[in-house]
Scaffold this motif. Structure first.
Motif, PDB file in Angstrom:
ATOM      1  N   ARG A 255       0.840  -1.211  -0.181  1.00 55.41           N
ATOM      2  CA  ARG A 255       0.197  -0.153  -0.020  1.00 55.41           C
ATOM      3  C   ARG A 255       0.838   1.170   0.020  1.00 55.41           C
ATOM      4  NH1 ARG A 255      -3.305  -0.357   4.759  1.00 55.41           N
ATOM      5  NH2 ARG A 255      -1.557   0.499   5.971  1.00 55.41           N
ATOM      6  N   GLN A 256       0.584   2.059  -0.790  1.00 53.95           N
ATOM      7  CA  GLN A 256       1.340   3.592  -1.005  1.00 53.95           C
ATOM      8  C   GLN A 256       0.559   4.410  -0.385  1.00 53.95           C
ATOM      9  OE1 GLN A 256       2.272   3.924  -5.311  1.00 53.95           O
ATOM     10  NE2 GLN A 256       4.686   3.400  -4.784  1.00 53.95           N
ATOM     11  N   LEU A 257      -0.781   4.478  -0.532  1.00 53.70           N
ATOM     12  CA  LEU A 257      -1.497   5.565  -0.114  1.00 53.70           C
ATOM     13  C   LEU A 257      -2.980   5.030   0.238  1.00 53.70           C
ATOM     14  CD1 LEU A 257      -1.310   8.821  -0.078  1.00 53.70           C
ATOM     15  CD2 LEU A 257      -2.588   8.910  -2.507  1.00 53.70           C
ATOM     16  N   ASP A 258      -3.600   5.827   1.114  1.00 59.23           N
ATOM     17  CA  ASP A 258      -5.204   5.532   1.220  1.00 59.23           C
ATOM     18  C   ASP A 258      -5.956   6.840   1.593  1.00 59.23           C
ATOM     19  OD1 ASP A 258      -5.193   5.812   4.088  1.00 59.23           O
ATOM     20  OD2 ASP A 258      -3.934   3.882   4.338  1.00 59.23           O
ATOM     21  N   GLY A 259      -7.189   6.652   1.703  1.00 57.95           N
ATOM     22  CA  GLY A 259      -8.100   7.899   2.066  1.00 57.95           C
ATOM     23  C   GLY A 259      -7.783   8.392   3.479  1.00 57.95           C
ATOM     24  N   ARG A 260      -7.256   7.649   4.426  1.00 58.88           N
ATOM     25  CA  ARG A 260      -6.883   8.406   5.628  1.00 58.88           C
ATOM     26  C   ARG A 260      -5.592   9.457   5.782  1.00 58.88           C
ATOM     27  NH1 ARG A 260      -6.688   2.513   8.516  1.00 58.88           N
ATOM     28  NH2 ARG A 260      -5.130   2.332   7.076  1.00 58.88           N
ATOM     29  N   GLN A 261      -5.055   9.239   4.307  1.00 57.73           N
ATOM     30  CA  GLN A 261      -3.747  10.320   4.234  1.00 57.73           C
ATOM     31  C   GLN A 261      -4.185  11.418   3.253  1.00 57.73           C
ATOM     32  OE1 GLN A 261      -1.742   6.538   2.982  1.00 57.73           O
ATOM     33  NE2 GLN A 261       0.094   7.433   4.243  1.00 57.73           N
ATOM     34  N   ILE A 262      -5.138  11.254   2.266  1.00 56.36           N
ATOM     35  CA  ILE A 262      -5.355  12.079   1.057  1.00 56.36           C
ATOM     36  C   ILE A 262      -5.675  13.388   1.480  1.00 56.36           C
ATOM     37  CG2 ILE A 262      -6.890  12.376  -0.931  1.00 56.36           C
ATOM     38  CD1 ILE A 262      -6.428   9.474  -1.645  1.00 56.36           C
ATOM     39  N   GLY A 263      -6.603  13.580   2.444  1.00 55.25           N
ATOM     40  CA  GLY A 263      -7.300  14.713   2.908  1.00 55.25           C
ATOM     41  C   GLY A 263      -6.125  15.460   3.668  1.00 55.25           C
ATOM     42  N   ALA A 264      -5.357  15.008   4.278  1.00 61.76           N
ATOM     43  CA  ALA A 264      -4.183  15.719   4.924  1.00 61.76           C
ATOM     44  C   ALA A 264      -3.024  16.260   3.848  1.00 61.76           C
ATOM     45  CB  ALA A 264      -3.466  14.821   6.192  1.00 61.76           C
ATOM     46  N   LEU A 265      -3.261  15.352   2.728  1.00 54.69           N
ATOM     47  CA  LEU A 265      -2.195  15.775   1.786  1.00 54.69           C
ATOM     48  C   LEU A 265      -2.668  17.071   1.015  1.00 54.69           C
ATOM     49  CD1 LEU A 265      -1.224  12.715  -0.339  1.00 54.69           C
ATOM     50  CD2 LEU A 265       0.407  14.318   0.991  1.00 54.69           C
ATOM     51  N   LEU A 266      -4.024  17.225   0.902  1.00 54.56           N
ATOM     52  CA  LEU A 266      -4.492  18.571   0.242  1.00 54.56           C
ATOM     53  C   LEU A 266      -4.402  19.497   1.327  1.00 54.56           C
ATOM     54  CD1 LEU A 266      -6.019  16.366  -1.590  1.00 54.56           C
ATOM     55  CD2 LEU A 266      -8.104  17.608  -1.491  1.00 54.56           C
ATOM     56  N   VAL A 267      -4.748  19.099   2.497  1.00 56.33           N
ATOM     57  CA  VAL A 267      -4.656  20.409   3.505  1.00 56.33           C
ATOM     58  C   VAL A 267      -3.218  21.007   3.525  1.00 56.33           C
ATOM     59  CG1 VAL A 267      -4.672  20.906   5.888  1.00 56.33           C
ATOM     60  CG2 VAL A 267      -6.535  19.591   4.805  1.00 56.33           C
ATOM     61  N   LYS A 268      -2.120  19.936   3.642  1.00 52.97           N
ATOM     62  CA  LYS A 268      -0.901  20.751   3.814  1.00 52.97           C
ATOM     63  C   LYS A 268      -0.461  21.435   2.256  1.00 52.97           C
ATOM     64  CE  LYS A 268       3.836  19.274   4.560  1.00 52.97           C
ATOM     65  NZ  LYS A 268       4.345  20.308   3.643  1.00 52.97           N
ATOM     66  N   HIS A 269      -0.601  20.726   1.109  1.00 51.46           N
ATOM     67  CA  HIS A 269      -0.145  21.228  -0.127  1.00 51.46           C
ATOM     68  C   HIS A 269      -0.931  22.689  -0.295  1.00 51.46           C
ATOM     69  CE1 HIS A 269       0.908  21.049  -4.382  1.00 51.46           C
ATOM     70  NE2 HIS A 269      -0.226  21.371  -4.807  1.00 51.46           N
ATOM     71  N   TYR A 270      -2.190  22.854   0.085  1.00 50.88           N
ATOM     72  CA  TYR A 270      -2.735  24.017  -0.403  1.00 50.88           C
ATOM     73  C   TYR A 270      -2.684  25.090   0.676  1.00 50.88           C
ATOM     74  CZ  TYR A 270      -4.637  21.667  -4.402  1.00 50.88           C
ATOM     75  OH  TYR A 270      -4.873  21.010  -5.706  1.00 50.88           O
TER      76      TYR A 270
END
Length: 367
Positions: free
Chosen positions: A120-135
């Motif tokens: 597993r490289q990624l899942d939905g528990r991480q995606i939201g946090a990725l968006l928050v940090k990036h933007y």
């Protein structure tokens, strides 16, 4: 009075038992993202939704984290070791050994051994946090840009809602650069083989947040097909996916093509063809009113489209005209590929099935 006491005690015992059962269930519950897919002899007959080739190996993905692979053109299958039991929707292999699969709960899986084992490289528990940090980082760099706070808020909503956002398709140009796409304009890009991911919501002309159903290359262009007539095309100079107007406002489920030609297909048998990069479109007469859900370009360069009812449409060289080819059995098709020996291997709600190479060849030559 004794009857009342007995009833009261029975009720109290029932409540206690119910609480204990609930506690036991909670203790036994394991998230599908943490539960490895179970090995099952029936996996080959379970619903499958995606199919591709990895060298000469055929690989299919489906429900409950099932990933199957065949080294004899779909005649026999083995089940891969998969660390999740989330339903999987799509799979791609840009090389013979390196591949990616995606599915529900925002899961992204990677294989480096031609699909035999996955991590597993990624899942939905991480995606939201990725968006928050990036933007959030972009908002700090450009405080006057009103787009960034909106995308930060979108990421925060994903965090609060949990890992329930499906990824619907995946495409890689090579073993480093690729995209995953999904519901509500969810799109991420990697340039290091999935070790890190960059949100791309700001790089799509999709202000209404339509679902991104499919992503594919025609050899000279990269397209994303979505709902309500949405079609996006990668613009290298603008570094974004720009909207391509189409004459159909229903959902597209797939896109395929060759250099100089692109077909998009979807609801109610609709297929559109363009030979000028999407500037002009021709609606093809398929004679069908059932959704087209899978397609491929075969070894002879012919297009093959498959429906949710099991019908197959075949072109002759170009996608200008397509004709219906009778099938021995009609079972829903969700994914398709062609094996090294020419067989058509199909995935659907009843598992995997094959059409012999001679039948595939004959179908392509029928008038």
């Amino acid at each position: 009075m004794c009857s009342y006491k007995n009833n009261y005690l029975q009720l109290a015992c029932g409540v206690v038992l119910s609480v204990l059962q609930s506690v036991s269930f909670a203790a036994d519950y394991v998230d599908v993202l943490d539960l490895p897919a179970k090995t099952s002899a029936l996996a080959i007959n379970s619903p499958l939704s995606g199919m591709t080739r990895a060298g000469s190996r055929v690989i299919s993905v489906g429900q409950r984290g099932h990933i199957l692979f065949s080294d004899d053109s779909g005649q026999h299958w083995q089940q891969a070791a998969v660390p999740v039991s989330a339903d999987l929707t799509a799979v791609t292999f840009p090389t013979a050994t390196q591949g990616w699969a995606v599915g529900n709960d925002g899961v992204v899986l990677h294989s480096s051994d031609a699909g035999a084992t996955w991590t597993r490289q990624l899942d939905g528990r991480q995606i939201g946090a990725l968006l928050v940090k990036h933007y959030s980082d972009l908002a700090k760099a450009e405080p006057n840009n009103e787009q960034w706070p909106l995308l930060v808020a979108e990421g925060q909503r994903l965090v609060e809602q949990g890992a329930d956002k499906p990824l619907l398709d995946v495409w890689f140009a090579n073993d480093k650069v690729g995209y995953v796409v999904g519901v509500f304009n969810l799109i991420l890009r990697t340039e290091d083989g999935g070790q890190s991911w960059t949100p791309f919501q700001d790089r799509t002309d999709n202000p209404q947040g339509f679902h991104l159903n499919a992503i594919a290359s025609t050899g000279d262009a990269l397209y994303i097909a979505g709902e309500q007539g949405l079609l996006l095309k990668w613009d290298e100079s603008a570094q974004r996916f720009v909207a391509v107007p189409t004459p159909y406002q229903g959902s597209f489920f797939g896109v395929l093509g060759k250099p100089g030609e692109v077909l998009v297909y979807g609801l109610r048998g609709n297929v559109l063809r363009s030979t000028d990069g999407g500037q002009n479109w021709t609606a093809l007469d398929t004679g069908l009113h059932i959704s087209i859900t899978a397609g491929l370009v075969d070894a002879l360069g012919n297009y093959r489209l498959f429906t949710q009812g099991g019908q197959m449409l075949v072109s002759q060289g170009t996608g200008e005209q397509m004709h219906l080819v009778q099938q021995p059995t009609l079972t829903p098709v969700a994914g398709a590929t062609q094996s090294a020996d020419g067989r058509l291997v199909l995935a659907g709600s009843r598992g995997a099935r094959t059409l012999p190479a001679e039948s595939a060849q004959k179908a392509a030559l029928e008038p």
